[in-house]
Design a protein around this motif. Structure first.
Motif, PDB file in Angstrom:
ATOM      1  N   TYR A   1       0.797  -1.215   0.000  1.00 19.28           N
ATOM      2  CA  TYR A   1       0.000   0.000   0.000  1.00 19.28           C
ATOM      3  C   TYR A   1       0.834   1.271   0.000  1.00 19.28           C
ATOM      4  CZ  TYR A   1       0.899   0.107   5.003  1.00 19.28           C
ATOM      5  OH  TYR A   1       1.492   0.126   6.218  1.00 19.28           O
ATOM      6  N   GLY A   2       2.073   1.192  -0.328  1.00 19.03           N
ATOM      7  CA  GLY A   2       2.825   2.438  -0.383  1.00 19.03           C
ATOM      8  C   GLY A   2       4.292   2.189  -0.609  1.00 19.03           C
ATOM      9  N   GLY A   3       4.907   2.979  -1.472  1.00 18.63           N
ATOM     10  CA  GLY A   3       6.316   2.792  -1.754  1.00 18.63           C
ATOM     11  C   GLY A   3       7.182   3.853  -1.132  1.00 18.63           C
ATOM     12  N   ALA A   4       6.607   4.732  -0.304  1.00 20.00           N
ATOM     13  CA  ALA A   4       7.384   5.836   0.256  1.00 20.00           C
ATOM     14  C   ALA A   4       8.354   5.369   1.320  1.00 20.00           C
ATOM     15  CB  ALA A   4       6.438   6.886   0.843  1.00 20.00           C
TER      16      ALA A   4
ATOM     17  N   LEU B   1       0.535  -0.813  14.130  1.00 22.50           N
ATOM     18  CA  LEU B   1      -0.595  -0.150  14.776  1.00 22.50           C
ATOM     19  C   LEU B   1      -1.060   0.990  13.886  1.00 22.50           C
ATOM     20  CD1 LEU B   1       0.725  -0.010  18.452  1.00 22.50           C
ATOM     21  CD2 LEU B   1      -1.255  -1.315  17.659  1.00 22.50           C
ATOM     22  N   ALA B   2      -2.314   0.927  13.466  1.00 26.56           N
ATOM     23  CA  ALA B   2      -2.876   1.949  12.589  1.00 26.56           C
ATOM     24  C   ALA B   2      -3.743   2.907  13.382  1.00 26.56           C
ATOM     25  CB  ALA B   2      -3.707   1.293  11.484  1.00 26.56           C
TER      26      ALA B   2
ATOM     27  N   GLU C   1     -10.337  -2.582   8.981  1.00 32.12           N
ATOM     28  CA  GLU C   1     -11.628  -2.837   9.617  1.00 32.12           C
ATOM     29  C   GLU C   1     -12.730  -3.091   8.586  1.00 32.12           C
ATOM     30  OE1 GLU C   1     -12.071   0.674  11.926  1.00 32.12           O
ATOM     31  OE2 GLU C   1     -10.705   0.014  13.516  1.00 32.12           O
ATOM     32  N   GLY C   2     -12.569  -2.551   7.382  1.00 37.90           N
ATOM     33  CA  GLY C   2     -13.629  -2.643   6.382  1.00 37.90           C
ATOM     34  C   GLY C   2     -13.521  -3.819   5.427  1.00 37.90           C
TER      35      GLY C   2
ATOM     36  N   ALA D   1      -2.500   6.984   8.354  1.00 38.77           N
ATOM     37  CA  ALA D   1      -2.780   5.936   9.338  1.00 38.77           C
ATOM     38  C   ALA D   1      -4.267   5.630   9.450  1.00 38.77           C
ATOM     39  CB  ALA D   1      -2.224   6.351  10.706  1.00 38.77           C
ATOM     40  N   ASP D   2      -5.110   6.665   9.383  1.00 36.14           N
ATOM     41  CA  ASP D   2      -6.544   6.415   9.520  1.00 36.14           C
ATOM     42  C   ASP D   2      -7.098   5.685   8.294  1.00 36.14           C
ATOM     43  OD1 ASP D   2      -6.169   8.591   7.875  1.00 36.14           O
ATOM     44  OD2 ASP D   2      -7.815   9.781   8.703  1.00 36.14           O
ATOM     45  N   GLU D   3      -6.483   5.882   7.123  1.00 39.80           N
ATOM     46  CA  GLU D   3      -6.907   5.154   5.926  1.00 39.80           C
ATOM     47  C   GLU D   3      -6.609   3.666   6.065  1.00 39.80           C
ATOM     48  OE1 GLU D   3      -6.314   7.344   1.961  1.00 39.80           O
ATOM     49  OE2 GLU D   3      -4.708   8.129   3.220  1.00 39.80           O
ATOM     50  N   ILE D   4      -5.444   3.349   6.614  1.00 38.91           N
ATOM     51  CA  ILE D   4      -5.077   1.950   6.813  1.00 38.91           C
ATOM     52  C   ILE D   4      -6.003   1.300   7.832  1.00 38.91           C
ATOM     53  CG2 ILE D   4      -3.270   0.390   7.595  1.00 38.91           C
ATOM     54  CD1 ILE D   4      -2.770   1.605   4.870  1.00 38.91           C
TER      55      ILE D   4
END
Length: 279
Positions: A32-35, A212-213, A270-271, A262-265
């Motif tokens: 989910y991310g390459g940064a 931890l997200a 959860e979804g 973090a909130d997107e993860i």
């Protein structure tokens, strides 16, 4: 057989929504991310012979530092290595039942062994492994009864309060208020190395998430790639694990995806429920 070398992996069953899907032939790119720079595992922090679970990766997560970007490159295929079979529908129902949330009741053939190994990798990498009761249930559902009692004791000792605290959880394996603990394994492919009517050795190539997200997390969710080798035995009318081990990679080069907040993860974890994997 007796329990084998320790292995570390991470992932999870992913909630109550279990959906059967077919394993893809392969995958590439960061989850989910390459940064981020790739995380380097630290395997010298723990030596628990016979422990079949994610402890080393989790400890590496707790103590991680930056790694060499060159480490992210995947390894070349081994000469003489068996070719991967494309996934295709067979008309044979791959899973007949469940033990709790874990699919059980596999076909007594090579495809059944691959399905078992893939689903067991998911279960053993789940967040349930960080809580005593669910951990025992997972071990007993996935392992040969001949090795399960000893393994449960080893894992109870390994998942100590100090260890759980080091990865940001309390002594009961619970995340701090406002944060979501993520531990999920996603099989990418599987192959059989050896097979008889009573035993099988299966490799499962996986990617996984751990961390931890949520807002204010000091241990954000990171990804890793690893290959699990599971030795299975046919006992009690099903495939069960007798021992497991893990190697790092093959690891694709990170893509250009923006690392999510973090909130997107947390919302994604959860979804989106986990899958039941099957050949």
């Amino acid at each position: 057989m007796s329990p084998g070398d320790e292995h570390d992996s991470f992932g999870g069953v992913g909630g109550s929504g279990q959906t059967r899907t077919r394993l893809p032939e392969g995958n590439s790119g960061d989850v989910y991310g390459g940064a981020r720079r790739p995380v380097r595992s630290s395997r010298s922090l723990l030596a628990v012979v016979g422990v079949v679970v994610l402890l080393v990766a989790a400890i590496a997560f707790a103590n991680r530092g930056g790694g060499d970007p060159a480490d992210a490159a995947g390894t070349s295929p081994r000469k003489g290595a068996p070719a991967g079979d494309p996934t295709a529908a067979t008309g044979v129902r791959p899973v007949k039942a469940k033990t709790g949330t874990i699919p059980t009741g596999y076909a007594h053939d090579e495809q059944g062994a691959q399905s078992a190994a893939s689903n067991y990798a998911v279960a053993l990498g789940s967040d349930g492994m960080f809580t005593a009761g669910p951990r025992e249930d997972i071990v007993r559902a996935t392992h040969d009864p001949a090795v399960a009692d000893d393994l449960v004791k080893r894992l109870d000792a390994s998942y100590s309060a100090d260890f759980l605290t080091s990865i940001g959880l309390d002594e009961n394996g619970t995340a701090p208020s406002g944060l979501t603990f993520v531990s999920r394994t996603v099989p990418v492919g599987a192959k059989v190395l050896d097979y008889t009517e009573t035993s099988a050795t299966v490799e499962v190539w996986c990617t996984g998430l751990l961390g931890l997200a949520g807002a204010g997390s000091t241990k954000p969710v990171t990804s890793a790639w690893f290959t699990l080798t599971e030795k299975l035995t046919w006992t009690g009318g099903d495939w069960r694990i007798t021992s497991s081990s893990q190697t790092e990679g093959p690891t694709p080069v990170n893509g250009d995806n923006r690392a999510s907040m973090a909130d997107e993860i947390a919302a994604a974890v959860e979804g989106y429920g986990g899958f039941t994997y099957a050949r």
